[in-house]
Design an enzyme around this catalytic site. Structure first.
Site, PDB file in Angstrom:
ATOM      1  N   THR A 126       0.960  -1.759  -0.097  1.00 52.67           N
ATOM      2  CA  THR A 126       0.080   0.430   0.001  1.00 52.67           C
ATOM      3  C   THR A 126       0.785   1.174  -0.428  1.00 52.67           C
ATOM      4  OG1 THR A 126      -1.692  -0.863   1.269  1.00 52.67           O
ATOM      5  CG2 THR A 126      -2.119   1.572   1.283  1.00 52.67           C
ATOM      6  N   SER A 127       0.715   2.427  -0.652  1.00 51.46           N
ATOM      7  CA  SER A 127       1.147   3.755  -0.618  1.00 51.46           C
ATOM      8  C   SER A 127       2.806   3.062  -1.116  1.00 51.46           C
ATOM      9  CB  SER A 127       0.803   4.623   0.276  1.00 51.46           C
ATOM     10  OG  SER A 127       1.201   5.394   0.137  1.00 51.46           O
ATOM     11  N   SER A 128       3.194   3.928  -0.261  1.00 50.12           N
ATOM     12  CA  SER A 128       4.863   3.256  -0.755  1.00 50.12           C
ATOM     13  C   SER A 128       5.643   1.639  -0.589  1.00 50.12           C
ATOM     14  CB  SER A 128       5.574   3.591   0.773  1.00 50.12           C
ATOM     15  OG  SER A 128       7.078   3.513   0.771  1.00 50.12           O
TER      16      SER A 128
END
Length: 369
Positions: A140-142
């Site tokens: 998720t995300s990074s």
């Protein structure tokens, strides 16, 4: 400059808590192979682990931790049912973002966070008997950005990936750990163009007027590699104000180029898997979910990931195929993997609307990798 603490502080609130029977364990640094940045190695091994289990590498977001991603996703809970293992890498940095920008992490066995995570996988195969033909990565995300990095720098290790609200491989390439141009969707090309050059992608501006085939940036990460590459599933919200929505289309363009399929959807299904989501497929090897009205980040859909990975039934025809894998580890954690491929043929392209109407488009061949 975007404040990472502000942007990512509420991520845990949009990710569902797990109810795993066991707890997270840690492998001590320095005991599992090359790990130049000292990425933390945490894992979950269910009590009913299969004799030759599948492995999911689940990568957290900025400001997150391995424990947070373990506690706030369902991968460990579902491992109790299906007998696979989960590795949760942990960023060694104060802000807990992963290295997705350096030339080391963006190259095979070049160093960076990616090599540390690759060493964890090799350790799991050699120590716990993980099935090298059933290794998957998600985040998720990074962690989604790192998912793209792992799929590009170590294609020999993975069969499939699922990235929640990330950016294309090498989109953040540069001397700084945050790229405003990439995050805000300003690095945007159609067709086969990509503006970050392969040979100098770290030293030149992302606006440098040098054009390459988009997939060449991924292919340059592992020169000479001609084996199969992981299938890609991509998720993004239209209201993402951290890693802007145009990054989804760039990911689609990048991975369809790499995997040799058209960037025109094979199928488009509205309200799938839920209201206001649009699901597009690109052959058997790339899928995308556009979440209307969703910000940063798209909630994790673990059950769909397991289908995509072939751990549970219901995935595409190329999921869960037979892969024969040989892994050799040499000094320093270098890994060489050989895998087989399965080729499928699909004869029509369909678009499904809310009313169920379909339209035939064209024939295509896809190599399901």
């Amino acid at each position: 400059m975007v404040s990472l603490n502000t942007v990512f502080a509420t991520l845990a609130a949009v990710i569902g808590a797990n109810a795993a029977a066991g707890s997270l364990q840690q492998v001590t640094a320095g005991t599992f192979g090359a790990n130049p940045n000292n990425v933390g190695f945490y894992y979950y091994k269910p009590s009913n682990v299969a004799a030759k289990p599948a492995l999911i590498v689940a990568i957290h977001y900025c400001t997150g931790t391995a424990q947070a991603y373990f506690s706030n996703t369902q991968y460990a809970t579902l491992a109790d049912t299906y007998g696979y293992m989960v590795i949760y890498p942990e960023s060694p940095r104060d802000g807990k973002c992963f290295d997705v920008n350096t030339p080391e992490t963006l190259s095979h066995n070049g160093g960076g966070d990616s090599q540390g995570i690759a060493s964890m996988i090799t350790y799991a195969i050699n120590t716990w008997g993980v099935d090298a033909g059933r290794v998957f990565v998600t985040g998720t995300s990074s962690g989604a950005m790192m998912t793209n990095v792992m799929a590009g720098s170590y294609p020999d290790l993975f069969q499939a990936a699922s990235a929640y609200s990330g950016v294309p491989f090498a989109c953040f390439a540069g001397t700084g750990d945050w790229s405003v141009a990439c995050a805000q969707g300003q690095i945007s090309k159609t067709g086969q163009e990509w503006v970050i050059p392969v040979a100098a992608r770290v030293t030149l501006s992302p606006y440098a007027n040098i054009r390459y085939l988009q997939g060449d940036i991924v292919r340059a990460a592992y020169p000479g590699y001609s084996g199969p590459r992981p299938r890609m599933m991509l998720w993004h919200g239209t209201l993402d104000d951290a890693l802007y929505y145009p990054n989804l289309q760039q990911e689609i363009l990048e991975w369809t180029n790499v995997l040799g399929v058209s960037s025109t959807p094979t199928t488009t299904t509205l309200n799938d898997p839920q209201a206001n989501y649009t699901h597009t497929t690109y052959g058997c090897v790339v899928q995308a979910y556009s979440a209307e009205g969703v910000g940063h980040t798209v909630p994790v859909h673990e059950s769909i990931d397991l289908q995509w990975f072939g751990i549970t039934p219901g995935g595409p025809s190329c999921a869960g195929g037979t892969n024969t894998t040989t892994t050799t580890t040499t000094n320093g954690g270098t890994t060489t993997t050989t895998k087989t491929t399965t080729t499928t043929k699909t004869t029509t392209t369909t678009t499904t609307t809310a009313g169920g109407a379909t339209q035939t488009h064209y024939d295509w061949y896809s190599q399901c990798l």
